[in-house]
Design an enzyme around this catalytic site. Structure first.
Site, mmCIF file in Angstrom:
data_model
loop_
_atom_site.group_PDB
_atom_site.id
_atom_site.type_symbol
_atom_site.label_atom_id
_atom_site.label_comp_id
_atom_site.label_asym_id
_atom_site.label_seq_id
_atom_site.Cartn_x
_atom_site.Cartn_y
_atom_site.Cartn_z
ATOM 1 N N ASP A 37 0.966 -1.123 -0.084
ATOM 2 C CA ASP A 37 -0.066 -0.006 0.033
ATOM 3 C C ASP A 37 0.783 1.065 -0.133
ATOM 4 O O ASP A 37 1.969 1.307 0.634
ATOM 5 C CB ASP A 37 -0.899 0.043 1.361
ATOM 6 C CG ASP A 37 -2.248 0.764 0.958
ATOM 7 O OD1 ASP A 37 -3.187 0.208 0.995
ATOM 8 O OD2 ASP A 37 -1.950 1.939 0.802
ATOM 9 N N LYS A 225 -21.211 -8.993 -9.356
ATOM 10 C CA LYS A 225 -20.849 -8.486 -8.252
ATOM 11 C C LYS A 225 -21.779 -7.200 -8.063
ATOM 12 O O LYS A 225 -22.332 -7.203 -7.078
ATOM 13 C CB LYS A 225 -19.445 -7.997 -8.292
ATOM 14 C CG LYS A 225 -18.860 -7.136 -7.366
ATOM 15 C CD LYS A 225 -19.030 -7.710 -5.855
ATOM 16 C CE LYS A 225 -18.722 -6.681 -4.776
ATOM 17 N NZ LYS A 225 -18.705 -7.249 -3.506
ATOM 18 N N ASN A 229 -24.930 -6.769 -4.999
ATOM 19 C CA ASN A 229 -25.104 -5.949 -4.103
ATOM 20 C C ASN A 229 -26.442 -5.121 -4.420
ATOM 21 O O ASN A 229 -27.012 -4.561 -3.394
ATOM 22 C CB ASN A 229 -23.908 -4.792 -4.020
ATOM 23 C CG ASN A 229 -22.968 -5.510 -3.168
ATOM 24 O OD1 ASN A 229 -22.934 -6.549 -2.447
ATOM 25 N ND2 ASN A 229 -21.573 -5.087 -3.387
ATOM 26 N N GLY A 278 -25.875 1.173 5.097
ATOM 27 C CA GLY A 278 -24.514 2.106 4.820
ATOM 28 C C GLY A 278 -23.374 0.996 4.293
ATOM 29 O O GLY A 278 -23.805 -0.027 3.553
ATOM 30 N N CYS A 281 -20.019 -0.257 -0.155
ATOM 31 C CA CYS A 281 -20.411 -0.965 -1.588
ATOM 32 C C CYS A 281 -21.848 -0.535 -2.008
ATOM 33 O O CYS A 281 -21.901 -0.437 -3.155
ATOM 34 C CB CYS A 281 -20.359 -2.557 -1.149
ATOM 35 S SG CYS A 281 -18.417 -2.844 -1.223
ATOM 36 N N LYS A 344 -22.358 -0.800 10.917
ATOM 37 C CA LYS A 344 -23.150 -2.032 11.161
ATOM 38 C C LYS A 344 -22.276 -2.407 12.321
ATOM 39 O O LYS A 344 -20.976 -2.059 12.660
ATOM 40 C CB LYS A 344 -22.910 -3.227 9.954
ATOM 41 C CG LYS A 344 -21.765 -3.611 9.618
ATOM 42 C CD LYS A 344 -21.973 -4.458 8.308
ATOM 43 C CE LYS A 344 -21.978 -5.887 8.948
ATOM 44 N NZ LYS A 344 -21.693 -6.844 7.397
HETATM 45 C C1 UDX Z 1 -22.061 -5.879 1.579
HETATM 46 C C2 UDX Z 1 -22.385 -6.984 0.645
HETATM 47 O O1 UDX Z 1 -22.872 -7.853 1.834
HETATM 48 C C3 UDX Z 1 -21.003 -8.036 0.543
HETATM 49 O O2 UDX Z 1 -21.489 -9.160 0.017
HETATM 50 C C4 UDX Z 1 -20.213 -7.298 -0.589
HETATM 51 O O3 UDX Z 1 -19.058 -7.768 -0.895
HETATM 52 C C5 UDX Z 1 -19.991 -5.822 0.097
HETATM 53 O O4 UDX Z 1 -21.324 -5.054 0.619
HETATM 54 P P1 UDX Z 1 -21.077 -4.808 3.690
HETATM 55 O O5 UDX Z 1 -21.432 -3.619 3.165
HETATM 56 O O6 UDX Z 1 -19.769 -5.224 4.457
HETATM 57 O O7 UDX Z 1 -21.148 -5.907 2.674
HETATM 58 O O8 UDX Z 1 -22.330 -5.246 5.060
HETATM 59 P P2 UDX Z 1 -23.655 -5.920 4.796
HETATM 60 O O9 UDX Z 1 -23.859 -6.890 5.986
HETATM 61 O O10 UDX Z 1 -24.133 -6.322 3.600
HETATM 62 O O11 UDX Z 1 -24.703 -4.549 5.479
HETATM 63 C C6 UDX Z 1 -24.698 -3.345 4.639
HETATM 64 C C7 UDX Z 1 -25.882 -2.463 5.142
HETATM 65 O O12 UDX Z 1 -27.068 -2.865 5.451
HETATM 66 C C8 UDX Z 1 -25.385 -2.193 6.833
HETATM 67 O O13 UDX Z 1 -25.549 -0.842 7.180
HETATM 68 C C9 UDX Z 1 -26.448 -3.193 7.520
HETATM 69 O O14 UDX Z 1 -26.635 -2.687 8.910
HETATM 70 C C10 UDX Z 1 -27.673 -2.913 6.665
HETATM 71 N N1 UDX Z 1 -28.574 -4.295 6.636
HETATM 72 C C11 UDX Z 1 -28.301 -5.585 6.435
HETATM 73 C C12 UDX Z 1 -29.958 -3.841 7.304
HETATM 74 O O15 UDX Z 1 -30.238 -2.830 7.491
HETATM 75 N N2 UDX Z 1 -30.632 -5.070 7.248
HETATM 76 C C13 UDX Z 1 -30.315 -6.102 6.939
HETATM 77 O O16 UDX Z 1 -31.138 -6.921 6.904
HETATM 78 C C14 UDX Z 1 -28.898 -6.494 6.534
HETATM 79 P P1 ADP Z 2 -11.502 -1.517 0.275
HETATM 80 O O1 ADP Z 2 -12.817 -1.432 1.315
HETATM 81 O O2 ADP Z 2 -12.046 -1.623 -1.082
HETATM 82 O O3 ADP Z 2 -10.435 -2.497 0.513
HETATM 83 P P2 ADP Z 2 -9.784 0.771 1.408
HETATM 84 O O4 ADP Z 2 -10.208 2.222 1.171
HETATM 85 O O5 ADP Z 2 -9.944 -0.011 2.687
HETATM 86 O O6 ADP Z 2 -10.900 0.003 0.241
HETATM 87 O O7 ADP Z 2 -8.489 0.320 0.867
HETATM 88 C C1 ADP Z 2 -7.814 0.476 -0.518
HETATM 89 C C2 ADP Z 2 -6.386 0.957 -0.237
HETATM 90 O O8 ADP Z 2 -5.753 0.935 -1.437
HETATM 91 C C3 ADP Z 2 -5.920 2.124 0.550
HETATM 92 O O9 ADP Z 2 -5.130 1.723 1.577
HETATM 93 C C4 ADP Z 2 -5.037 2.850 -0.336
HETATM 94 O O10 ADP Z 2 -4.014 3.495 0.116
HETATM 95 C C5 ADP Z 2 -4.519 1.988 -1.496
HETATM 96 N N1 ADP Z 2 -4.314 2.149 -2.723
HETATM 97 C C6 ADP Z 2 -4.739 2.931 -3.542
HETATM 98 N N2 ADP Z 2 -4.168 3.368 -4.650
HETATM 99 C C7 ADP Z 2 -2.752 2.349 -4.536
HETATM 100 C C8 ADP Z 2 -1.677 2.174 -5.324
HETATM 101 N N3 ADP Z 2 -1.651 2.902 -6.518
HETATM 102 N N4 ADP Z 2 -0.848 1.480 -4.931
HETATM 103 C C9 ADP Z 2 -0.776 0.988 -3.520
HETATM 104 N N5 ADP Z 2 -2.132 1.142 -2.878
HETATM 105 C C10 ADP Z 2 -3.054 1.846 -3.017
#
Ligand code: UDX
Ligand code: ADP
Length: 471
Positions: A37, A225, A229, A278, A281, A344
Site C-alpha cells: 500500500d 458483483k 449488491n 451503509g 459498497c 453495522k
Molecule cells: C456488502 C455485501 O453484503 C457483501 O457481499 C459485499 O461484498 C460488500 O457489501 P457490507 O457492506 O460489508 O457487505 O455489509 P452488509 O452486511 O451487507 O450490510 C450493509 C448494510 O445493510 C449495513 O448498514 C447493515 O446494517 C444493513 N442491513 C443489512 C440492514 O439494515 N438490514 C439487513 O437485514 C441487513
Molecule cells: P476497500 O474497502 O475496497 O478495501 P480501502 O479504502 O479500505 O478500500 O483500501 C484501499 C487501499 O488501497 C488504501 O489503503 C489505499 O491507500 C490503497 N491504494 C490506492 N491506490 C494504490 C496504489 N496505486 N498502490 C498501492 N496502494 C494503493
C-alpha cells in the site's frame, strides 16, 4: 501453459485486501503473499506488534495475522519491488464514487485502479495474472487490459512481459469477513484465459469445495458483483418501506419478516429493518448500475434502482424527524445519547453509515450528542461529522450543536433527553435500562432503530420507547 501461483502481490491493504490475503495466506502456506500500500501509516499498523492497532477490525483477523505475518504474509510499501516478483497480482484499491467531472455522483473513480495498473505494467516481469478484486464498474477489465497492452514496456522487443486479466469479485461482508472468506457461498472467476483461471482456482481449492468455484466470462463476473449488491440493498429498502407501514398499521415488522422469510422463494436473510443501509459498497454499486443504465439509454431501469437509494435516504432522515417531533419539536441544547456509529456491528468502518447523516441532522437541530461506539474512535467521528482533525478538547460537553465521544455507555445517558441505538453492537443488548432510567432527564425517550429492545422489558420503566417497524 498453466502456471502454479507461488507469489502473490495484493495492491491495497484495506478492508478487502487485508482480510482476503490473510485468509489465503492461512490456507496456502507455500504461497508467499505481499500486501502493499502507498499509505505507509496503514502498512505500519498492519505490522504493529500491538494487534489492537491493526487498521481493520474483523473478528478472527488478528489471530490469523499473528499466525502468518512474517512467514508467508508480509505487509510493505515497496509496491514496485513486490510487483516484480509476483505471479499473480490482486488489485484491491479504493474505487469511490466520482466527485466531479463526467459521471460525477454516479460513476466510480478509477484513478487508483489506473495508477496501480500503470505500476504493474512498468514493474512486472514474465507472465502476470492481474486479478480485479475491488468492487468495480462493469468493463473495468477492459480499462486494465488496454493500459497493460498499450504499455510502452510491452512494446519493447526485449520485454518478456505478458498479462491476462481476470475478474474475481469479493463478496465478503464486513464484520463477518473471515467467516465469509473461509466459507464462501461461491468463488466467481471471470476471464477468457482458461489456464490462468485454473491457476487461480487451484489457490481457492485449498479450502473451498470445487463445485463452489465457478467461472464465467469477465463481464458476467463484473456485473454479478454489482447485481448481488444491488439486490441485497433493494431487499433492505423493501423491508424498511414495510417498517414504516407497520408503524402506521400496528403490524410488527419482525413478525412480518419472519412470516415472509419462511417462504423459501423469499428466504429469511437481509430482512431486518434499520436506519438505512451503509457501507462502502451498496450505494456506490447501485450508483454504478444507474450510471450504466443511463449510458445505455435504459432510463426506466435506472429509475427503478434510483428508488432504492431514495427510500434509503428517506428512512435515515425520517428518524431525525421522528426524534425531533417526540422531543417537542426542538432539540436545541438537548443532550442525546448516540449508541453506535459504525455502519453495522463488528466493524470499525463508518463509510456511508446512517449514523453520520442522523448525527449531522441532530447537530443541525442544535442537539448536544454523546456518542458511544466500541470500535470507532474520536478521530474518525471528527472526520465524518466535521471533516476535520480530532480536537482532544472535545472530551467535554460543549454548547448547542456539538458532540463528544464517550467511552462508557452509561456516561452517554447522564441528563440526556433521548438515546438512539444506531448500530446493533452486542453489548447494547445487555444495557441495564432500569439504571439508565435514573440517569436520563424526564420525559425521556429511547429510539431503537435496530430492533434490539424487547418492549416488554420497558413496561415498568419511566422511559418512552420507539422501535423501528413497531412504533
Ligand atoms: C456488502 C455485501 O453484503 C457483501 O457481499 C459485499 O461484498 C460488500 O457489501 P457490507 O457492506 O460489508 O457487505 O455489509 P452488509 O452486511 O451487507 O450490510 C450493509 C448494510 O445493510 C449495513 O448498514 C447493515 O446494517 C444493513 N442491513 C443489512 C440492514 O439494515 N438490514 C439487513 O437485514 C441487513
Ligand atoms: P476497500 O474497502 O475496497 O478495501 P480501502 O479504502 O479500505 O478500500 O483500501 C484501499 C487501499 O488501497 C488504501 O489503503 C489505499 O491507500 C490503497 N491504494 C490506492 N491506490 C494504490 C496504489 N496505486 N498502490 C498501492 N496502494 C494503493
Amino acid at each position: 501453459m498453466k502456471i502454479k501461483i507461488k507469489n502473490i502481490c495484493c495492491i491495497g491493504a484495506g478492508y478487502v485486501g487485508g482480510p482476503t490475503m490473510a485468509v489465503i495466506a492461512d490456507n496456502c502456506h507455500n504461497v508467499e503473499i505481499n500486501v502493499v500500500d502507498l499509505d505507509r501509516e496503514r502498512i505500519d499498523r498492519w505490522n504493529s506488534k500491538d494487534l489492537s492497532r491493526l487498521p481493520v477490525y474483523e473478528p478472527g483477523l488478528a489471530e490469523i495475522i499473528e499466525r502468518r505475518r512474517g512467514k508467508n504474509l508480509n505487509f510493505s510499501s515497496s509496491v514496485e519491488e513486490k510487483i516484480k516478483i509476483a505471479d499473480a497480482i490482486f488489485i484491491s484499491v479504493n474505487t469511490p464514487t466520482k466527485k466531479k467531472g463526467l459521471g460525477a455522483g454516479k460513476a466510480s473513480d478509477l484513478k487508483w485502479i489506473e495508477a496501480c495498473t500503470r505500476q504493474v505494467a512498468a514493474n512486472s516481469e514474465g507472465h502476470t495474472i492481474v486479478i480485479e478484486k475491488s468492487t468495480i464498474p462493469v468493463r473495468t477489465a477492459n480499462v486494465i487490459k488496454s493500459i497493460l497492452e498499450s504499455s510502452e514496456f510491452l512494446n519493447d522487443e526485449n520485454s518478456n512481459k505478458t498479462f491476462s486479466v481476470l475478474s474475481n469479485p469479493e463478496f465478503l461482508a464486513e464484520g463477518t469477513a473471515i467467516n465469509d472468506l473461509l466459507n464462501p457461498d461461491r468463488i466467481l472467476i471471470g476471464g477468457d484465459n482458461y489456464e490462468d483461471i485454473e491457476s487461480l482456482k487451484d489457490i481457492y481449492a485449498n479450502w473451498v469445495p470445487n463445485h463452489l468455484i465457478i467461472s464465467t466470462n469477465v463481464w458476467s463476473s463484473e456485473l454479478s458483483k454489482l447485481s448481488a449488491n444491488a439486490f441485497l440493498a433493494q431487499r433492505i429498502s423493501s423491508i424498511n418501506s414495510i417498517s414504516a407501514l407497520c408503524e402506521k398499521t400496528g403490524a410488527d415488522v419482525e413478525e412480518v419478516s419472519l412470516a415472509i422469510g419462511l417462504d423459501t422463494r423469499i428466504g429469511s436473510k437481509f430482512l431486518k429493518a434499520g436506519p438505512g443501509f451503509g457501507g462502502s459498497c451498496f450505494k456506490k454499486d447501485i450508483l454504478n448500475v444507474i450510471y450504466l443504465c443511463e449510458y445505455f439509454g435504459l432510463h426506466e431501469v435506472a429509475e427503478f434502482w434510483e428508488s432504492v437509494i431514495k427510500l434509503n435516504n428517506w428512512q435515515t432522515n425520517r428518524i431525525t424527524k421522528l426524534v425531533t417531533r417526540k422531543l417537542f419539536g426542538t432539540l436545541s441544547n438537548k443532550k442525546i445519547s448516540i449508541l453506535g456509529f459504525a455502519f453495522k456491528a463488528n466493524t470499525n468502518d463508518t463509510r456511508e453509515s446512517a449514523a453520520i447523516q442522523i448525527c449531522k441532522n441532530l447537530i443541525n437541530e442544535g442537539a448536544i450528542l454523546l456518542i458511544h461506539d466500541p470500535k470507532v474512535n474520536g478521530e474518525q467521528i471528527a472526520l465524518d461529522l466535521n471533516n476535520e482533525e480530532f480536537d482532544i478538547n472535545k472530551s467535554e460537553i460543549g454548547s448547542e450543536g456539538t458532540w463528544i465521544k464517550v467511552n462508557d455507555i452509561y456516561d452517554s445517558f447522564v441528563d440526556s433527553d433521548a438515546s438512539i441505538i444506531l448500530t446493533e453492537w452486542e453489548e447494547y443488548l445487555n444495557i441495564n435500562w432500569d439504571k439508565v432510567s435514573n440517569l436520563m432527564r424526564k420525559p425521556a425517550w429511547v429510539f431503537d432503530t435496530r430492533s434490539m429492545i424487547d418492549k416488554k422489558n420497558f413496561d415498568n420503566l419511566d422511559l418512552n420507547l420507539w422501535v423501528v417497524g413497531k412504533g
